[in-house]
Design a protein around this motif. Sequence first.
Motif, mmCIF file in Angstrom:
data_model
loop_
_atom_site.group_PDB
_atom_site.id
_atom_site.type_symbol
_atom_site.label_atom_id
_atom_site.label_comp_id
_atom_site.label_asym_id
_atom_site.label_seq_id
_atom_site.Cartn_x
_atom_site.Cartn_y
_atom_site.Cartn_z
ATOM 1 N N LYS A 155 0.817 -1.213 0.000
ATOM 2 C CA LYS A 155 0.000 0.000 0.000
ATOM 3 C C LYS A 155 0.852 1.265 0.000
ATOM 4 N N HIS A 156 2.167 1.094 0.052
ATOM 5 C CA HIS A 156 3.065 2.253 0.145
ATOM 6 C C HIS A 156 4.084 2.269 -0.997
ATOM 7 N N ILE A 157 3.755 1.628 -2.116
ATOM 8 C CA ILE A 157 4.665 1.621 -3.259
ATOM 9 C C ILE A 157 4.848 3.047 -3.776
ATOM 10 N N GLY A 158 6.097 3.422 -3.990
ATOM 11 C CA GLY A 158 6.405 4.772 -4.442
ATOM 12 C C GLY A 158 6.717 5.743 -3.319
ATOM 13 N N GLU A 159 6.493 5.338 -2.073
ATOM 14 C CA GLU A 159 6.764 6.210 -0.930
ATOM 15 C C GLU A 159 8.207 6.039 -0.462
ATOM 16 N N THR A 160 8.722 7.073 0.201
ATOM 17 C CA THR A 160 10.107 7.097 0.669
ATOM 18 C C THR A 160 10.175 6.757 2.151
ATOM 19 N N PHE A 161 11.151 5.897 2.512
ATOM 20 C CA PHE A 161 11.353 5.494 3.898
ATOM 21 C C PHE A 161 12.835 5.581 4.248
ATOM 22 N N LYS A 162 13.103 5.720 5.532
ATOM 23 C CA LYS A 162 14.476 5.715 6.025
ATOM 24 C C LYS A 162 14.756 4.393 6.738
ATOM 25 N N GLY A 163 16.007 3.949 6.661
ATOM 26 C CA GLY A 163 16.399 2.713 7.327
ATOM 27 C C GLY A 163 17.904 2.619 7.415
ATOM 28 N N HIS A 164 18.388 1.446 7.819
ATOM 29 C CA HIS A 164 19.832 1.214 7.881
ATOM 30 C C HIS A 164 20.158 -0.131 7.243
ATOM 31 N N ILE A 165 21.379 -0.252 6.738
ATOM 32 C CA ILE A 165 21.809 -1.480 6.071
ATOM 33 C C ILE A 165 22.027 -2.567 7.119
ATOM 34 N N SER A 166 21.274 -3.655 6.978
ATOM 35 C CA SER A 166 21.364 -4.761 7.942
ATOM 36 C C SER A 166 22.111 -5.958 7.382
ATOM 37 N N GLY A 167 22.343 -5.993 6.071
ATOM 38 C CA GLY A 167 23.065 -7.115 5.470
ATOM 39 C C GLY A 167 23.430 -6.807 4.028
ATOM 40 N N ILE A 168 24.460 -7.484 3.531
ATOM 41 C CA ILE A 168 24.937 -7.268 2.163
ATOM 42 C C ILE A 168 25.365 -8.608 1.579
ATOM 43 N N ASN A 169 25.037 -8.825 0.311
ATOM 44 C CA ASN A 169 25.611 -9.960 -0.406
ATOM 45 C C ASN A 169 25.884 -9.540 -1.846
ATOM 46 N N ALA A 170 26.241 -10.489 -2.702
ATOM 47 C CA ALA A 170 26.664 -10.171 -4.060
ATOM 48 C C ALA A 170 25.521 -9.665 -4.932
ATOM 49 N N GLN A 171 24.263 -9.895 -4.537
ATOM 50 C CA GLN A 171 23.129 -9.493 -5.367
ATOM 51 C C GLN A 171 22.412 -8.242 -4.860
ATOM 52 N N ALA A 172 22.416 -8.032 -3.540
ATOM 53 C CA ALA A 172 21.563 -6.968 -3.008
ATOM 54 C C ALA A 172 22.078 -6.447 -1.676
ATOM 55 N N ILE A 173 21.550 -5.301 -1.314
ATOM 56 C CA ILE A 173 21.754 -4.709 0.007
ATOM 57 C C ILE A 173 20.438 -4.864 0.769
ATOM 58 N N MET A 203 20.222 4.824 5.137
ATOM 59 C CA MET A 203 19.865 5.018 3.731
ATOM 60 C C MET A 203 18.414 5.462 3.617
ATOM 61 N N GLU A 204 18.154 6.174 2.525
ATOM 62 C CA GLU A 204 16.789 6.561 2.178
ATOM 63 C C GLU A 204 16.414 5.807 0.907
ATOM 64 N N VAL A 205 15.325 5.087 0.966
ATOM 65 C CA VAL A 205 14.924 4.256 -0.171
ATOM 66 C C VAL A 205 13.440 4.469 -0.473
ATOM 67 N N ILE A 206 13.070 4.056 -1.670
ATOM 68 C CA ILE A 206 11.681 4.126 -2.125
ATOM 69 C C ILE A 206 11.182 2.699 -2.344
ATOM 70 N N ILE A 207 9.938 2.449 -1.987
ATOM 71 C CA ILE A 207 9.352 1.122 -2.218
ATOM 72 C C ILE A 207 9.127 0.964 -3.719
#
Length: 814
Positions: A604-622, A672-676
């Motif tokens: 229900k929040h596609i296109g909205e902006t949210f704040k968060g922090h990086i909790s994990g990283i691998n070769a394909q995604a953050i 980080m600031e990301v968009i759904i």
Amino acid sequence: MEKNELQKYLSNTTHTLAEMSNHFSLTPDEIEKTISPFLDSGLVFLTNTGYGLTEDYNIKLGTIVLRKSNFAFVQPLDAPADRSKDIRISGYSLDGYILEDVVYVHQDHWSNGKIVGLYKRNKQITGKVSQNNTKQYILNSARNADSNIKIVIREDLSNLGVKDGDLISCHILESKIDEIEVSFDKLLVKADEVGADISAIIVSNDAPLTFPSTVLVQAKMMPTSVAVSDLEGRTDFRDETIVTIDGEDALDFDDAVQAKKINNGYEVGVHIADVSYYVKPNSAIDEEAQRRGTSIYVADRVVPMIPVELSNGICSLNPGVDRLTISVIMDVDSSGKVYRSKIVPGVIHSHGRLTYTQVNNYLKGEKIELSQDIKDTLLLLKDVTRKIRRRREKFGALDLDSTEIKFKLDKLGNPIDVVKRTQELGEELIEDLMIIANVEVAKFLEQRGIPTLFRVHDNPPQDKLTNFKLFLRNIHMNQDFPHKVTSQTLSHWFKTIADDPQRPAISNFLLRSLAKAQYSPYNTGHFGLGEDNYLHFTSPIRRYPDLVVHRTIRDYVFNQETFVKSQLLARLRTLGYSTSAAERRATKIERDVDDLESAKYMSKHIGETFKGHISGINAQAIFIELENGIEGSLSLQDIDPTNKFKFSEKHMNVQSLSKDVEMILFKLGQEMEVIIKDVDLDLHRVNFITPTAQKLAESATKYQNQSRIDADKLSRRRDYSRLKYDKRSKFNSRERDDKKSYSRNKRPSSYQRKDSKNYHPRSDKTEYKGRNSTNREYSKGRKSFNRTDRRKSYDHKKSFSGGYKKTFKKFKKD
């Protein structure tokens, strides 16, 4: 029959039931009853020639925990929490077996496994109904997924009101290598009812949704109040100021607490519901509770271990009524150490049903409407638990971070809000009191040599500890890390990074590096808590191991019953395996439901902006955890399309590769600031995109849309290119009748003479008699021919070709 006696008798040989009966002077029925726990634990197995020891044949008993089309993993019963010891199975020996089958596995010198026999298969199976092309009713269960084994339902379900997508329960009738035949038992969940998606997750993990009728009948017969006869031999605590402290939405209360000030510190009472007084061994309620193992708490419901008549009724420590308990009374000194304790059967009368919010607000100094006795009790509990926590941390209790979220659903089962749970004073207070009560009960039973189910947590495996150290070095956090890792040194080091932004990620990695806690009759200590003795005693309403401990105390402490240690250990070992598996199942269900509700909420929040922090990283995604606790993934391709990014395992970060811009780094703990971007409801995944990538994507989309519009406009314009013959034609200067339509064959042409309809533009001497002429005769100058003259034409070509070749040769000579 002791375990050692049995091992010695069966060593390197096999014996029939009759031979064992003669040897041990027991009836065949007694032998079967005695040997049953040893069969369940995998010590003994039945061969064609009799009973033998599995170790003599290099055979292990295990459960299929992963099943794919061409391979599977079997988890040995002697290592249920250590996934590194799982045995990989492939080849023909896997044919015919499904998930959760208990099988015998032979392992060779290269650790390759082969299934040599089936010990036990759960006959009950649940799943969704569908129809194939031949109108057969098929059961789609998690147990046969990816196994190439079809489950066929015998009955015609159209007459039973069952439709495609409904969840049903069946029992297995016959098993073949590629097909299992089942019979319909009952409809569990309609596909269109509220909460069907959550029910599907529960059922797909083979957890029960409802109680059998025998259990419900037995529950209805339970008393609703404490009788006078129930108080015999119990310590009366009804005049004490005892309260329960739980969440706002709690319905069952299995622990109550109290505190008093005494000369040498504090007297603390932890009173636990005496479930064992009402749930008798081998009763229908007990067998169902053992099968469930634990209650399951998901977004829209609780799947209880025991029926609500007990969990919310006679066993629940509700306020204002008498309730039976097993109580642990502890004397705690000013340093937080328990220097004296006792365990007694009791009866209490709760003076208040408090919530964590009430307690937290009061301990923060806010005004709360509570009696003065309760307020004084809360202040004493706050003082004593601070001392207890300080001592626990000093002796090695790990305080690791973990995120818990709770969803609020509307009437249709859709999430409308999400709350990130935080632990405050009230939650910490109850946690500390429950832990010291569990420790004291474990010490009490260990000192008396009474076997029970302990909650054990082994030291971290060396390979995982090595990986953790490498992880710390890669993120430059290995400074001051202890050379010798113990619970005390690890706990002390963890405090030194309390304010570091990478702490949540480090905590998460450390949790994965630690061994899994499990239930076992062999007390090996609890690394995470820094305790040599620990068990679960404080939640018998929702955990079967706690009920086992209560029975141990009732039978062998209060009632002074005798026991055969080897038989009791064998039975407890089997219970340890089953309850550990039930706990893992419940944890998986709860996580899967959280992922489902997270995806539904964020859709229900596609296109909205949210704040968060990086909790994990691998070769394909953050992987990013938002401020509301929901986690999603950011593909490296969705960071910045104008730049290239690569995962660096050495440094545990994502680096930009473009030489034209300044290097960009993404590391653990970074905000980080990301968009759904979008949500995958089938896979329960939330996908993010950065604002930079989103702007570029919007610009590209806008350009593509405009290009389509322009192309569409261009395609609608009239094409005059075929009507313009400025040099060859006089058509443009002719007066044209716009009402007429012209085609290529019918339009007027300057090549066509007005006085001749059969004029051909090639030569004035050529006569064209029409394209549709049947004889297709052509007149070209002095020569005419038809179809019969083709050979002459071919001869002409040959002579021409030959002449051309001679000319070419002559040209070369010249």
